[in-house]
Design an enzyme around this catalytic site. Structure first.
Site, mmCIF file in Angstrom:
data_model
loop_
_atom_site.group_PDB
_atom_site.id
_atom_site.type_symbol
_atom_site.label_atom_id
_atom_site.label_comp_id
_atom_site.label_asym_id
_atom_site.label_seq_id
_atom_site.Cartn_x
_atom_site.Cartn_y
_atom_site.Cartn_z
ATOM 1 N N ASP A 186 43.684 40.988 44.980
ATOM 2 C CA ASP A 186 43.620 41.443 43.625
ATOM 3 C C ASP A 186 44.979 42.462 43.489
ATOM 4 O OD1 ASP A 186 43.001 43.008 41.633
ATOM 5 O OD2 ASP A 186 41.313 44.085 42.476
ATOM 6 N N ASN A 189 44.925 47.999 40.224
ATOM 7 C CA ASN A 189 45.425 49.324 39.639
ATOM 8 C C ASN A 189 44.920 50.265 40.916
ATOM 9 O OD1 ASN A 189 44.901 52.035 38.544
ATOM 10 N ND2 ASN A 189 46.151 50.929 36.751
ATOM 11 N N GLN A 203 45.577 39.753 35.612
ATOM 12 C CA GLN A 203 44.948 39.257 36.923
ATOM 13 C C GLN A 203 43.603 40.151 37.154
ATOM 14 O OE1 GLN A 203 45.002 40.021 40.539
ATOM 15 N NE2 GLN A 203 45.097 38.390 41.379
ATOM 16 N N GLU A 204 43.798 41.296 37.696
ATOM 17 C CA GLU A 204 42.616 41.900 38.149
ATOM 18 C C GLU A 204 41.554 42.148 37.305
ATOM 19 O OE1 GLU A 204 41.746 46.146 40.472
ATOM 20 O OE2 GLU A 204 42.830 46.154 38.861
ATOM 21 N N GLU A 205 41.750 42.325 36.010
ATOM 22 C CA GLU A 205 40.499 42.360 35.116
ATOM 23 C C GLU A 205 39.940 41.148 34.815
ATOM 24 O OE1 GLU A 205 43.476 45.734 33.914
ATOM 25 O OE2 GLU A 205 43.685 43.470 34.268
ATOM 26 N N TYR A 244 45.399 33.342 29.676
ATOM 27 C CA TYR A 244 45.586 34.817 30.382
ATOM 28 C C TYR A 244 46.107 35.810 29.487
ATOM 29 C CZ TYR A 244 48.065 37.361 33.901
ATOM 30 O OH TYR A 244 48.222 38.488 34.924
#
Length: 454
Positions: A186, A189, A203-205, A244
């Site tokens: 991941d 943040n 990517q993380e969200e 994305y």
């Protein structure tokens, strides 16, 4: 929503969420009744119950998927206190900002994020999952006390004789769709989840939207320090998507068919590691190279076998845990299950669990993709992972990555050998002696002729 979707939401889903909230006290009571793990004959324990996993305190929490669903229902109805979360280095976990964003400045990607959340609630309201998810804060102590695995220095890396692991290059595909069992990185943040509950959609969200159980970690995991990572095992994926960032779109249901381990967790392993943000030229200085490689190493290391990171021989482990859920005629209860830590260790150190990653800390964070690639390879190798599967997302700077990594492996370099080359390059880059990327600097002939090295 269509009229039929509205009817189902208000007549079926929302009442089910209300019932789930009313069960929350009993779910928590059952949870806290069966959460500690006895680890020796003297009564020492590892706590596994829901609590704050504060910075610099290695620990793990086991939650059933039903308890997570109840916590997310609290977020949906904005029931969590907000007054001191920033002081505790925690993000807000209520969904008010996510929904308000549709009115403040509408965008299709925000609507799609909300559709992922609503779809999750629709799924669990009709068929509550019965698995377990673990959330672990991993810490590499700053000081070497001869007991714990501490934060490595430059000498550790430069003298390492660990062989480099296999390197797989994937120019297409997604990390979460990797075909074999692997740790999914991941690109986090420092505050777990990043902008998942606000306007973030990278990517993380996206990972948090298609697997909303990840959001539960935001409730009790404060910001990560430089020597920390967060390991999450067992989340279920509920949604499909395409696109994305601004093109992100919810595209329907997803059936997660991942196998289940002995602890009741899906074999989905996600490690959250936060890279330097906007590092500029400082990313080539040794201090920051160490920060990045040790961050990745912390995430990739199979630390569970060290019994909370202690250097104890594996055969000395003898422990048990209890945390599980059983459903009987609609009533949910915990039933004690004892799992010996030897078995837990075997689960965690399976020889075929590699690392699936990509351009960590690049893009919006501004990191050098060639340097970050090598850093992750070194960390995965030192952590004794059998391979790293690298998804380049067709980034131009990495077009020759496969050729360069094949050549490096053919030279039988160790982790120390490659680290020393990276350190030499970074010093030259910092001094302005070179302006080319690491891959070209290392093997200029590939770029000059476009041919493979012999």
């Amino acid at each position: 929503m269509s009229r039929e979707e509205c009817r189902k939401w208000f007549e079926e889903v929302l009442p089910a969420l209300g019932g789930l909230l009313l069960r929350l006290p009993s779910l928590l009571e059952a949870h806290y009744k069966n959460v500690d793990m006895v680890i020796d004959g003297e009564g020492a324990t590892i706590r596994t119950g829901l609590r704050m996993l504060d910075s610099q305190e290695a620990g793990i929490v086991f939650l059933t998927q039903e308890l997570i669903a109840a916590l997310l229902a609290c977020s949906f109805l904005c029931l969590f206190p907000v007054h001191d979360r920033y002081e505790k280095q925690l993000q807000p976990v209520n969904f008010d900002q996510l929904f308000a964003s549709l009115y403040d400045d509408y965008s299709q990607k925000q609507e799609s994020k909300i559709w992922c959340i609503l779809h999750y609630f629709r799924r669990i309201s009709s068929d509550m999952p019965k698995g377990v998810v673990s959330f672990e804060r991993k810490v590499l102590p700053w000081d070497d006390d001869s007991v714990h695995i501490s934060y490595p220095n430059s000498n550790f890396w430069s003298t390492s004789v660990t062989p480099l692991c296999r390197f797989e290059v994937h120019s297409s595909g997604l990390i979460e769709d990797h075909s074999s069992e692997a740790i999914e990185v991941d690109f986090a943040n420092e505050y777990l989840g990043g902008g998942a509950l606000r306007r973030g959609c990278v990517q993380e969200e996206i990972r948090f939207m298609i697997s909303p159980e990840l959001i539960a970690g935001m409730v009790f995991l404060p910001a990560m320090a430089d020597n920390e990572a967060v390991d999450i095992v067992g989340v279920e994926r509920f949604s499909s998507y395409k696109g994305y960032a601004s093109s992100f779109r919810f595209s329907g249901d997803y059936v997660d068919d991942k196998d289940i381990d002995a602890l009741g967790r899906r074999k989905t392993r996600i490690v959250a590691i936060d890279a330097l943000c906007g590092p500029g030229m400082r990313q080539y200085r040794e201090k920051f190279l160490l920060r990045e490689i040790n961050k990745a190493f912390c995430g990739f290391l199979q630390q569970s076998k060290y019994q909370q990171y202690q250097k104890i021989p594996q055969e000395n482990f003898d422990a048990a845990t209890s945390t599980s859920m059983e459903t009987n005629e609609g009533k949910n209860s915990y039933q004690e299950i004892r799992i010996f830590l030897n078995d837990y260790d075997m689960i965690e150190k399976s020889n075929d669990i590699g690392v699936a990653t990509g351009n960590w800390g690049c893009g919006a964070f501004g990191g050098d993709p060639e340097v970050k690639t090598i850093i992750q390879w070194l960390a995965a190798s030192q952590a004794r992972r059998p391979y790293i599967a690298y998804y380049t997302f067709r980034l131009g700077a990495l077009q020759n990555l496969d050729k360069v990594t094949c050549w490096i492996l053919s030279q039988r370099w160790t982790v120390g050998d490659l680290w020393n080359m990276l350190a030499e390059y970074s010093t030259s880059r910092s001094k302005g002696e070179t302006n080319v990327g690491f891959l070209r600097w290392l093997l200029p002939s590939i770029y000059a002729h476009g041919s493979r090295m012999d």
